[in-house]
Design an enzyme around this catalytic site. Structure first.
Site, PDB file in Angstrom:
ATOM      1  N   SER A 126       0.876  -1.164   0.000  1.00 24.27           N
ATOM      2  CA  SER A 126       0.000   0.000   0.000  1.00 24.27           C
ATOM      3  C   SER A 126       0.909   1.208   0.000  1.00 24.27           C
ATOM      4  CB  SER A 126      -0.927   0.007   1.206  1.00 24.27           C
ATOM      5  OG  SER A 126      -0.189   0.212   2.374  1.00 24.27           O
ATOM      6  N   ASP A 172      10.430   8.613  -1.368  1.00 25.78           N
ATOM      7  CA  ASP A 172       9.693   7.422  -1.806  1.00 25.78           C
ATOM      8  C   ASP A 172       9.556   7.412  -3.323  1.00 25.78           C
ATOM      9  OD1 ASP A 172       9.449   7.264   0.915  1.00 25.78           O
ATOM     10  OD2 ASP A 172       7.286   7.562   0.972  1.00 25.78           O
ATOM     11  N   TYR A 224       3.397  14.594  11.027  1.00 23.86           N
ATOM     12  CA  TYR A 224       4.482  14.700  10.041  1.00 23.86           C
ATOM     13  C   TYR A 224       4.666  16.163   9.626  1.00 23.86           C
ATOM     14  CZ  TYR A 224       7.071  13.590   5.692  1.00 23.86           C
ATOM     15  OH  TYR A 224       7.998  13.511   4.678  1.00 23.86           O
TER      16      TYR A 224
HETATM   17  C1  GLA Z   1       7.566   9.277   4.555  1.00 23.83           C
HETATM   18  C2  GLA Z   1       7.658  10.342   3.466  1.00 23.83           C
HETATM   19  C3  GLA Z   1       9.089  10.480   2.972  1.00 23.83           C
HETATM   20  C4  GLA Z   1      10.071  10.647   4.141  1.00 23.83           C
HETATM   21  C5  GLA Z   1       9.818   9.599   5.206  1.00 23.83           C
HETATM   22  C6  GLA Z   1      10.673   9.804   6.418  1.00 23.83           C
HETATM   23  O1  GLA Z   1       7.819   8.009   4.034  1.00 23.83           O
HETATM   24  O2  GLA Z   1       6.818   9.989   2.394  1.00 23.83           O
HETATM   25  O3  GLA Z   1       9.177  11.563   2.072  1.00 23.83           O
HETATM   26  O4  GLA Z   1      10.011  11.939   4.668  1.00 23.83           O
HETATM   27  O5  GLA Z   1       8.463   9.577   5.608  1.00 23.83           O
HETATM   28  O6  GLA Z   1      12.014   9.634   6.113  1.00 23.83           O
END
Ligand code: GLA
Length: 382
Positions: A126, A172, A224
């Site tokens: 996911s 990501d 976040y």
């Molecule tokens: C999530 C976000 C990434 C990164 C990570 C923490 O996965 O999508 O961009 O900031 O958290 O490293």
């Protein structure tokens, strides 16, 4: 048969059943685990992700009438039909906002893209980034855009930030489009320069376990964004463009100047960037087994300074290391999610069992365990 060719054939057949025509192609984009370099990407810093074998597979066929018709094997069976010219952030909800967001983001860049029929299937994964990147590589080919891989990643990230409303960094998406089989990706989140770092686990008698705590995490829930804002405020107070610009040597002086709520965030980001550098040195020296202590130190920093771990991820790390893992850490945004553990091959089963037993004893749900092998980035598979 579950290889890419069989997956492509199955998704192609489903596309034909649903859309009543043949697709122009089938593409796949992987999810990732990050070896080290967490919460560094939105600070212009460094990370070291690798792609997983699990992918989102997407069949797509170009349409000339400006309609985007989306179907997902994980959806409710209905086709979501959207007029590309009318796409705007807000009204589209659920999984459809990721593919629709990518098409919108391409248009926001002034690119001449129109409609498509789409069918997608994400087995065992996911990952919104994988979904976005599958759409981005498919559209790149359907509309002959010839974007570079970093440009595709930026489009996917913009879709997630501005269309889906999730303030993620670029790691990501860069991992999903840039990774290659057998390597981890040394990513500079400022320049988007990448270097493939060979990561031969089996050749060194190692395994990388992913222990999924199954604790849900939702990056859109505000925590976040608050961390990201804290980092930006700290950089501003220090007179820096981003925390990436603070070295380890400058850290003690900077910490003395910062308010108590921001100092630990800065300490994590600066030490984490340094850990990425050390991890790359060790992999480049052909010593992947020596990554272990860096992983565990990274977890301590995420737990104590950045405060994004949770009882389940802390316990998974502790139990894995006690059972013989060379090192372990939470991976990804935190507040749940997965832990990675680097283990000698011979200890893989006993480490997995020890974590599962520790979860049962603590009254936590059973974690899912899978083995991660460094896999290929987004590509056409059929
Ligand atoms: C999530 C976000 C990434 C990164 C990570 C923490 O996965 O999508 O961009 O900031 O958290 O490293």
């Amino acid at each position: 048969m579950t290889g890419p060719a069989a997956q492509a054939a199955a998704v192609r057949r489903e596309f034909e059943r649903i859309h009543g025509r043949a697709p122009d192609g089938v593409w796949a984009a992987p999810g990732r685990v990050n070896l080290i370099g967490e919460h560094t990407d939105y600070n212009d810093g460094f990370a070291l992700p690798m792609a997983l074998p699990q992918t989102t597979v997407l069949a797509a066929g170009r349409r000339e009438d400006g309609l985007l018709r989306l179907h997902s094997a994980q959806g409710d069976g209905r086709i979501t039909e959207l007029a590309v010219a009318d796409l705007a952030p807000g009204p589209v909800s659920g999984w459809a906002r990721y593919p629709a967001g990518v098409v919108w983001a391409l248009r926001e860049r002034g690119l001449p893209v129109g409609g498509a029929d789409v069918h997608l299937d994400s087995t065992g994964l996911s990952s919104s980034a994988a979904l976005e990147c599958a759409v981005a590589v498919a559209y790149d080919e359907l509309y002959a855009l010839r974007l570079t891989r970093p440009e595709l990643a930026r489009v996917a990230q913009y879709a997630e930030n501005a269309f889906a409303g999730v303030p993620c960094g670029v790691m990501d998406q860069m991992a999903s489009v840039c990774c290659v089989e057998g390597s981890a990706l040394h990513l500079d989140s400022r320049s988007l320069d990448v270097r493939q770092v060979p990561f031969d686990l089996t050749g060194h008698g190692l395994r990388l376990l992913v222990l999924d705590t199954r604790v849900a995490h939702d990056l859109a829930d505000g925590a976040y964004a608050a961390l990201r804002a804290g980092c930006e405020r700290a950089a501003g107070l220090l007179g820096l463009t981003a925390l990436r610009d603070l070295s380890e040597a400058e850290l003690p002086g900077a910490l003395a100047d910062l308010p108590d709520d921001l100092a630990p965030l800065v300490r994590h980001v600066v030490t984490e960037n340094a850990r990425v550098g050390r991890a790359v040195e060790r992999l480049s020296a052909g010593e992947p087994e020596s990554l272990g202590p860096l992983l565990t130190a990274g977890h301590a920093s995420l737990r104590d300074d950045y405060r994004v771990s949770c009882p389940e991820t802390d316990l998974a790390v502790e139990a894995a290391v006690a059972a013989g893992a060379l090192g372990a850490r939470m991976t990804g945004g935190g507040f749940g999610g997965s832990v990675i553990a680097l283990v000698p091959a011979a200890a893989a089963a006993s480490v997995a069992r020890a974590v599962t037993d520790a979860f049962a004893a603590a009254g936590f749900g059973t974690p899912a365990v899978l083995e991660a092998v460094p896999s290929a980035g987004a590509r056409r598979i059929g």
